[in-house]
Design a protein around this motif. Structure first.
Motif, PDB file in Angstrom:
ATOM      1  N   THR A 272       0.832  -1.189   0.000  1.00 54.29           N
ATOM      2  CA  THR A 272       0.000   0.000   0.000  1.00 54.29           C
ATOM      3  C   THR A 272       0.872   1.247   0.000  1.00 54.29           C
ATOM      4  O   THR A 272       1.820   1.349   0.777  1.00 54.29           O
ATOM      5  N   LYS A 273       0.506   2.177  -0.857  1.00 54.48           N
ATOM      6  CA  LYS A 273       1.217   3.449  -0.934  1.00 54.48           C
ATOM      7  C   LYS A 273       0.876   4.276   0.304  1.00 54.48           C
ATOM      8  O   LYS A 273      -0.302   4.402   0.669  1.00 54.48           O
ATOM      9  N   PRO A 274       1.889   4.852   0.981  1.00 56.98           N
ATOM     10  CA  PRO A 274       1.576   5.661   2.164  1.00 56.98           C
ATOM     11  C   PRO A 274       0.784   6.905   1.765  1.00 56.98           C
ATOM     12  O   PRO A 274       0.930   7.412   0.650  1.00 56.98           O
TER      13      PRO A 274
ATOM     14  N   THR B 291      -0.327  10.724   1.339  1.00 62.54           N
ATOM     15  CA  THR B 291       0.368  12.000   1.229  1.00 62.54           C
ATOM     16  C   THR B 291      -0.157  12.912   2.332  1.00 62.54           C
ATOM     17  O   THR B 291      -1.198  12.632   2.957  1.00 62.54           O
TER      18      THR B 291
END
Length: 174
Positions: free
Chosen positions: A2-4, A6
């Motif tokens: 999973t992309k952290p 922003t």
């Protein structure tokens, strides 16, 4: 993987509150707006217009949802050039809905602080900010945690600062 999230994602998901404590006397001195300010250029569109400064749009969207955004700064006196610059551009932040207060470091001696600047979103999620010695943001500068001990320390420090800090409208740099 999973992309952290922003920072924009974090603020966009904030429903009730976001608090931010800044404790450094300088940040990102390579910032073109700061460089222009030092050269005497004031009230540039990139400092004051939401279309050019995304932060102002994010703040307005959050406050329009009912979230309260507060920022407190602990700083040395006399202020660094960077802090005087921050004071100048903070007028636009306040117009966007952010509450800002200033506490001279000498009035903060008895406050227990975490080792880093931080944000706390909705009194649950802590965003710890890591800077290099010269105030720049390294690649891994954001660390998220829900650790209750860290959250409690951050909230306690922020509220202690906020209680004795000077509102932005009343503070004038030396």
């Amino acid at each position: 993987m999973t992309k952290p999230p922003t920072f924009e994602d974090l603020l966009a998901s904030t429903q009730r509150s976001a608090i931010h404590l800044e404790m450094r006397d300088g940040y990102m001195e390579s910032d073109p707006s700061f460089i222009a300010w030092k050269a005497g250029k004031r009230n540039l569109p990139e400092d004051n217009e939401p279309e050019r400064r995304r932060w102002l749009t994010w703040v307005r969207q959050a406050t329009d949802r009912g979230a309260v955004i507060r920022r407190a700064r602990v700083f040395s006196v006399p202020e660094s050039d960077y802090l005087r610059f921050e004071h100048h551009v903070s007028d636009a932040n306040v117009r966007a809905g952010e509450q800002i207060a200033w506490l001279p470091r000498r009035r903060a001696t008895d406050i227990a602080f975490p080792g880093n600047d931080f944000w706390v979103f909705d009194n649950e999620l802590v965003l710890v900010l890591h800077f290099t010695g010269d105030g720049e943001s390294p690649e891994d500068w954001m660390e998220l945690t829900t650790d209750p001990k860290i959250r409690d320390l951050c909230v306690s420090a922020f509220e202690a600062v906020w209680e004795r800090a000077i509102p932005h409208s009343e503070y004038r740099p030396v």
